[in-house]
Design a protein around this motif. Structure first.
Motif, PDB file in Angstrom:
ATOM      1  N   HIS A 121       0.807  -1.209   0.000  1.00 43.44           N
ATOM      2  CA  HIS A 121       0.000   0.000   0.000  1.00 43.44           C
ATOM      3  C   HIS A 121       0.847   1.270   0.000  1.00 43.44           C
ATOM      4  CE1 HIS A 121       1.195  -0.912   3.999  1.00 43.44           C
ATOM      5  NE2 HIS A 121       0.783   0.254   4.444  1.00 43.44           N
ATOM      6  N   THR A 122       2.086   1.137   0.408  1.00 39.30           N
ATOM      7  CA  THR A 122       2.903   2.340   0.505  1.00 39.30           C
ATOM      8  C   THR A 122       4.348   2.012   0.149  1.00 39.30           C
ATOM      9  OG1 THR A 122       3.669   4.036   2.045  1.00 39.30           O
ATOM     10  CG2 THR A 122       3.234   1.912   3.000  1.00 39.30           C
ATOM     11  N   LYS A 123       5.119   3.040  -0.118  1.00 37.05           N
ATOM     12  CA  LYS A 123       6.529   2.795  -0.432  1.00 37.05           C
ATOM     13  C   LYS A 123       7.278   2.335   0.817  1.00 37.05           C
ATOM     14  CE  LYS A 123       7.204   5.873  -4.295  1.00 37.05           C
ATOM     15  NZ  LYS A 123       7.880   7.077  -4.765  1.00 37.05           N
ATOM     16  N   LYS A 124       8.307   1.565   0.588  1.00 39.31           N
ATOM     17  CA  LYS A 124       9.054   1.036   1.726  1.00 39.31           C
ATOM     18  C   LYS A 124      10.511   1.477   1.698  1.00 39.31           C
ATOM     19  CE  LYS A 124       7.494  -2.401  -0.066  1.00 39.31           C
ATOM     20  NZ  LYS A 124       7.017  -3.548  -0.784  1.00 39.31           N
ATOM     21  N   LEU A 125      10.989   1.794   2.879  1.00 43.32           N
ATOM     22  CA  LEU A 125      12.426   1.938   3.057  1.00 43.32           C
ATOM     23  C   LEU A 125      12.832   0.705   3.864  1.00 43.32           C
ATOM     24  CD1 LEU A 125      15.160   3.458   3.116  1.00 43.32           C
ATOM     25  CD2 LEU A 125      14.382   4.578   5.214  1.00 43.32           C
ATOM     26  N   VAL A 126      13.658  -0.150   3.252  1.00 38.72           N
ATOM     27  CA  VAL A 126      14.117  -1.347   3.958  1.00 38.72           C
ATOM     28  C   VAL A 126      15.507  -1.055   4.512  1.00 38.72           C
ATOM     29  CG1 VAL A 126      14.677  -3.804   3.746  1.00 38.72           C
ATOM     30  CG2 VAL A 126      12.777  -2.846   2.439  1.00 38.72           C
ATOM     31  N   ALA A 127      15.664  -1.203   5.816  1.00 38.71           N
ATOM     32  CA  ALA A 127      16.971  -0.949   6.422  1.00 38.71           C
ATOM     33  C   ALA A 127      17.587  -2.269   6.858  1.00 38.71           C
ATOM     34  CB  ALA A 127      16.810  -0.018   7.621  1.00 38.71           C
ATOM     35  N   PHE A 128      18.821  -2.471   6.442  1.00 37.45           N
ATOM     36  CA  PHE A 128      19.560  -3.678   6.830  1.00 37.45           C
ATOM     37  C   PHE A 128      20.911  -3.176   7.336  1.00 37.45           C
ATOM     38  CE2 PHE A 128      21.292  -8.014   5.248  1.00 37.45           C
ATOM     39  CZ  PHE A 128      21.006  -8.591   6.477  1.00 37.45           C
ATOM     40  N   LEU A 129      20.957  -2.927   8.634  1.00 37.02           N
ATOM     41  CA  LEU A 129      22.079  -2.169   9.197  1.00 37.02           C
ATOM     42  C   LEU A 129      23.049  -3.076   9.964  1.00 37.02           C
ATOM     43  CD1 LEU A 129      19.998   0.873  10.574  1.00 37.02           C
ATOM     44  CD2 LEU A 129      21.004   0.608   8.305  1.00 37.02           C
ATOM     45  N   GLY A 130      24.005  -2.446  10.619  1.00 39.83           N
ATOM     46  CA  GLY A 130      24.878  -3.160  11.556  1.00 39.83           C
ATOM     47  C   GLY A 130      25.836  -4.137  10.911  1.00 39.83           C
ATOM     48  N   SER A 131      26.045  -4.000   9.595  1.00 38.42           N
ATOM     49  CA  SER A 131      26.908  -4.930   8.876  1.00 38.42           C
ATOM     50  C   SER A 131      26.425  -6.370   9.018  1.00 38.42           C
ATOM     51  CB  SER A 131      28.355  -4.818   9.376  1.00 38.42           C
ATOM     52  OG  SER A 131      29.225  -5.314   8.388  1.00 38.42           O
ATOM     53  N   SER A 132      25.114  -6.514   9.207  1.00 43.27           N
ATOM     54  CA  SER A 132      24.569  -7.870   9.354  1.00 43.27           C
ATOM     55  C   SER A 132      24.747  -8.675   8.075  1.00 43.27           C
ATOM     56  CB  SER A 132      23.091  -7.823   9.703  1.00 43.27           C
ATOM     57  OG  SER A 132      22.914  -7.169  10.936  1.00 43.27           O
ATOM     58  N   MET A 133      24.775  -7.969   6.936  1.00 40.59           N
ATOM     59  CA  MET A 133      24.971  -8.718   5.700  1.00 40.59           C
ATOM     60  C   MET A 133      26.337  -9.384   5.676  1.00 40.59           C
ATOM     61  SD  MET A 133      24.302  -7.813   1.777  1.00 40.59           S
ATOM     62  CE  MET A 133      25.982  -7.690   1.281  1.00 40.59           C
ATOM     63  N   GLY A 134      27.280  -8.790   6.393  1.00 39.86           N
ATOM     64  CA  GLY A 134      28.622  -9.360   6.480  1.00 39.86           C
ATOM     65  C   GLY A 134      28.642 -10.710   7.173  1.00 39.86           C
ATOM     66  N   ASN A 135      27.581 -11.049   7.875  1.00 42.37           N
ATOM     67  CA  ASN A 135      27.526 -12.350   8.531  1.00 42.37           C
ATOM     68  C   ASN A 135      27.158 -13.469   7.557  1.00 42.37           C
ATOM     69  OD1 ASN A 135      26.192 -10.398  11.120  1.00 42.37           O
ATOM     70  ND2 ASN A 135      28.220 -11.285  11.213  1.00 42.37           N
ATOM     71  N   PHE A 136      26.730 -13.083   6.360  1.00 42.32           N
ATOM     72  CA  PHE A 136      26.585 -14.049   5.263  1.00 42.32           C
ATOM     73  C   PHE A 136      27.916 -14.120   4.515  1.00 42.32           C
ATOM     74  CE2 PHE A 136      22.091 -12.318   5.079  1.00 42.32           C
ATOM     75  CZ  PHE A 136      21.441 -13.505   5.370  1.00 42.32           C
ATOM     76  N   SER A 137      28.123 -15.192   3.751  1.00 45.96           N
ATOM     77  CA  SER A 137      29.261 -15.192   2.829  1.00 45.96           C
ATOM     78  C   SER A 137      28.899 -14.216   1.709  1.00 45.96           C
ATOM     79  CB  SER A 137      29.467 -16.593   2.254  1.00 45.96           C
ATOM     80  OG  SER A 137      28.442 -16.877   1.327  1.00 45.96           O
ATOM     81  N   PRO A 138      29.892 -13.702   0.950  1.00 39.94           N
ATOM     82  CA  PRO A 138      29.533 -12.767  -0.125  1.00 39.94           C
ATOM     83  C   PRO A 138      28.502 -13.347  -1.092  1.00 39.94           C
ATOM     84  CG  PRO A 138      31.888 -12.729   0.244  1.00 39.94           C
ATOM     85  CD  PRO A 138      31.343 -13.824   1.118  1.00 39.94           C
ATOM     86  N   LYS A 139      28.617 -14.651  -1.373  1.00 38.15           N
ATOM     87  CA  LYS A 139      27.668 -15.271  -2.305  1.00 38.15           C
ATOM     88  C   LYS A 139      26.266 -15.309  -1.687  1.00 38.15           C
ATOM     89  CE  LYS A 139      27.064 -19.489  -5.002  1.00 38.15           C
ATOM     90  NZ  LYS A 139      26.098 -20.272  -4.208  1.00 38.15           N
ATOM     91  N   GLU A 140      26.192 -15.777  -0.445  1.00 39.19           N
ATOM     92  CA  GLU A 140      24.886 -15.813   0.243  1.00 39.19           C
ATOM     93  C   GLU A 140      24.326 -14.403   0.405  1.00 39.19           C
ATOM     94  OE1 GLU A 140      25.886 -19.482   3.327  1.00 39.19           O
ATOM     95  OE2 GLU A 140      26.004 -17.398   3.977  1.00 39.19           O
ATOM     96  N   GLY A 141      25.229 -13.468   0.681  1.00 40.67           N
ATOM     97  CA  GLY A 141      24.816 -12.077   0.872  1.00 40.67           C
ATOM     98  C   GLY A 141      24.180 -11.541  -0.390  1.00 40.67           C
ATOM     99  N   MET A 142      24.810 -11.891  -1.529  1.00 38.88           N
ATOM    100  CA  MET A 142      24.277 -11.416  -2.801  1.00 38.88           C
ATOM    101  C   MET A 142      22.911 -12.055  -3.066  1.00 38.88           C
ATOM    102  SD  MET A 142      26.377 -11.068  -6.258  1.00 38.88           S
ATOM    103  CE  MET A 142      25.963 -12.646  -6.905  1.00 38.88           C
ATOM    104  N   GLU A 143      22.817 -13.332  -2.762  1.00 42.47           N
ATOM    105  CA  GLU A 143      21.529 -14.021  -2.960  1.00 42.47           C
ATOM    106  C   GLU A 143      20.458 -13.424  -2.047  1.00 42.47           C
ATOM    107  OE1 GLU A 143      23.671 -18.198  -4.242  1.00 42.47           O
ATOM    108  OE2 GLU A 143      22.708 -18.069  -2.258  1.00 42.47           O
ATOM    109  N   PHE A 144      20.878 -13.059  -0.851  1.00 40.34           N
ATOM    110  CA  PHE A 144      19.915 -12.466   0.070  1.00 40.34           C
ATOM    111  C   PHE A 144      19.461 -11.097  -0.441  1.00 40.34           C
ATOM    112  CE2 PHE A 144      18.686 -10.304   4.090  1.00 40.34           C
ATOM    113  CZ  PHE A 144      17.584 -11.099   4.354  1.00 40.34           C
ATOM    114  N   LEU A 145      20.412 -10.332  -0.979  1.00 36.78           N
ATOM    115  CA  LEU A 145      20.028  -9.036  -1.557  1.00 36.78           C
ATOM    116  C   LEU A 145      19.045  -9.226  -2.712  1.00 36.78           C
ATOM    117  CD1 LEU A 145      23.223  -6.786  -1.703  1.00 36.78           C
ATOM    118  CD2 LEU A 145      21.333  -6.710  -0.087  1.00 36.78           C
ATOM    119  N   GLU A 146      19.286 -10.290  -3.491  1.00 37.10           N
ATOM    120  CA  GLU A 146      18.350 -10.586  -4.592  1.00 37.10           C
ATOM    121  C   GLU A 146      16.956 -10.854  -4.051  1.00 37.10           C
ATOM    122  OE1 GLU A 146      21.422 -12.469  -7.879  1.00 37.10           O
ATOM    123  OE2 GLU A 146      20.239 -13.801  -6.620  1.00 37.10           O
ATOM    124  N   LYS A 147      16.903 -11.600  -2.936  1.00 37.84           N
ATOM    125  CA  LYS A 147      15.603 -11.908  -2.319  1.00 37.84           C
ATOM    126  C   LYS A 147      14.943 -10.633  -1.811  1.00 37.84           C
ATOM    127  CE  LYS A 147      16.321 -16.562  -0.596  1.00 37.84           C
ATOM    128  NZ  LYS A 147      16.807 -17.213   0.615  1.00 37.84           N
TER     129      LYS A 147
END
Ligand code: TRP
Length: 341
Positions: free
Chosen positions: A170-196
Motif C-alpha cells: 500500500h505504501t513505499k518502503k524503506l528497507v533498512a539492513f544495518l549493523g553490517s549484518s549482511m557481512g555475517n553471510f558469505s559474499p555469495k549468500e549475501g548477494m543471494e539475500f540481496l536478490e531476495k
C-alpha cells in the motif's frame, strides 16, 4: 492493509500490545528445530553452530554491551554516519515511506531514520524484524517516544520478514539492513539475500545497507577481541545455552573464544576452541560429542567489504546504487539503493 496476511501468518500468534503496537511470533516452539539443527551442525567433521542461536535473552543483552565497547567501532560509526546524513537522506524520501528493518535489535539506530520519517509524515508504519524477543522492549520504547508511529513486529528470521515485506503493497518502503549484518553471510549468500530482498520490494522502494569496510587488521581483530571479554562471553553463551536448553555439560573453562581476521576472505572468523581433548554429552537430544585438543567450533563470520566490491555486487542484484556515505576514517559505509523498473 496487509494483503494475504491471514494466509501467511497462520503459523503465527499475533499479540496486540496496544492499538499502535502488535507483533507476530511463531506458534510452534522453535526449540525442536533448534535441537535438530544443533544435532546436525555439531556432528559434522568441521563442527559449527549457527549464529542465529546467539540471540537468546542473555545473548541479546550481551550483544547490546558489545555495541557500547570502545573497541567495537561499528555501531558508533554507523550511528554517526546516520546522524550526519539525515538531511541528505530525507531528500531521497520525499514520498511517504513505511520503514522495514531487518535485524532491528535494540532499534537505537532506527531512531535516526524515524526522526526523518516522523517529522515529515503524518503517520509512520514501522516493521521491525528480529529473531530475538528484545524486539518487544525496543518497540515499546519507540512506541512511547513517537505518537504517530504504528509498529508491527515480526519475531522470526529474515526470511519471514521478507514474506511480510511482500504483503505490504500500500505504501513505499524503506528497507533498512544495518549493523553490517549482511557481512555475517558469505559474499555469495549475501548477494543471494540481496536478490531476495529486491524481489520482495517494488518500484520506488529503497534499501539502506550498512556495511563494515576492510581496514587495518589490528583494528578489526580488537573489535572482536575486546579487552573486557564481552565478545568472548557472547560467543561462550552459545555453550551455556546448550547446557541450559539441552542439558549439555560443556565446561566453559575448557573452551576459548577465538576471533581472527582472514585476509584472503576478508572476514573475521569466530570460533570456540576446545582447550583439551574432551567429551560432551547432550542428553535431551541424545548427542555425544568428542573434541580433540584445539578443535574448533565455528560460530560466526563477519565479512568486511571494499566500496568497489559493494558496487559490483549490488549491480548484479538489480538494485541501483543511489549514494554511498562513509565516515571520515572510512571505517564503515551506508549505501542507499533504489528499485527501478
Ligand atoms: N553484524 C555485526 C558484526 O559482524 C554484529 C555481530 C554479529 C557480532 N555477530 C557477532 C559482533 C559476533 C560480535 C560478535 O560485527
Amino acid at each position: 492493509m496487509i494483503r494475504k496476511q491471514q494466509m501467511e501468518i497462520d503459523n503465527y500468534e499475533k499479540v496486540a500490545v496496544t492499538p499502535r503496537f502488535c507483533y507476530f511470533k511463531p506458534k510452534v516452539m522453535t526449540n525442536s528445530t533448534m535441537a535438530q539443527e544443533i544435532a546436525f551442525s555439531l556432528s559434522q567433521k568441521k563442527k559449527f553452530i549457527s549464529s542465529k542461536f546467539f540471540y537468546d535473552d542473555v545473548g541479546s543483552e550481551t550483544f547490546e554491551k558489545i555495541c557500547d565497547l570502545p573497541e567495537y567501532y561499528l555501531t558508533r560509526t554507523e550511528f554517526e554516519i546516520l546522524d550526519e546524513i539525515k538531511s541528505d537522506l530525507s531528500e531521497y524520501l520525499a514520498d511517504n515511506f513505511a520503514l522495514v528493518e531487518l535485524g532491528s535489535g535494540s532499534s537505537v539506530k532506527t531512531r535516526k531514520l524515524l526522526e526523518i520519517l516522523t517529522c515529515k509524515q503524518k503517520d509512520v508504519e514501522y516493521y521491525p524484524v528480529d529473531i530475538s524477543d528484545i524486539l518487544k522492549d525496543s518497540s515499546i520504547n519507540l512506541h512511547d517516544e513517537y505518537e504517530n508511529l504504528k509498529i508491527t513486529g515480526i519475531i522470526d528470521n529474515y526470511e519471514t520478514g521478507l514474506e511480510f515485506i511482500r504483503t505490504l503493497d500500500h505504501t513505499k518502503k524503506l528497507v533498512a539492513f544495518l549493523g553490517s549484518s549482511m557481512g555475517n553471510f558469505s559474499p555469495k549468500e549475501g548477494m543471494e539475500f540481496l536478490e531476495k530482498i529486491h524481489e520482495s520490494m517494488s518500484v520506488g522502494d529503497m534499501l539502506l545497507l550498512g556495511l563494515d569496510l576492510v581496514k587495518d587488521v589490528k583494528i578489526l581483530e580488537s573489535a572482536y577481541n575486546d579487552s573486557s571479554g564481552i565478545t568472548a562471553d557472547f560467543n561462550c553463551n552459545l555453550l551455556l545455552r546448550l547446557n541450559k536448553e539441552f542439558g549439555a555439560n560443556f565446561d566453559l573453562t575448557k573452551f576459548k573464544h577465538v576471533a581472527v581476521f582472514n585476509k584472503k576472505h576478508r572476514r573475521i572468523e569466530m570460533y570456540l576452541k576446545s582447550l583439551t581433548k574432551q567429551h560432551v554429552f547432550m542428553p535431551v537430544i541424545d548427542l555425544f560429542l568428542k573434541f580433540k585438543k584445539d578443535e574448533l567450533i565455528h560460530t560466526e563470520y563477519s565479512h568486511k567489504y571494499t566500496t568497489s566490491q559493494i558496487k559490483k555486487m549490488t549491480k548484479r542484484t538489480g538494485f541501483r546504487l543511489v549514494h554511498m556515505w562513509n565516515d571520515k576514517k572510512n571505517y564503515f559505509t551506508m549505501a542507499l539503493f533504489a528499485v527501478e523498473k
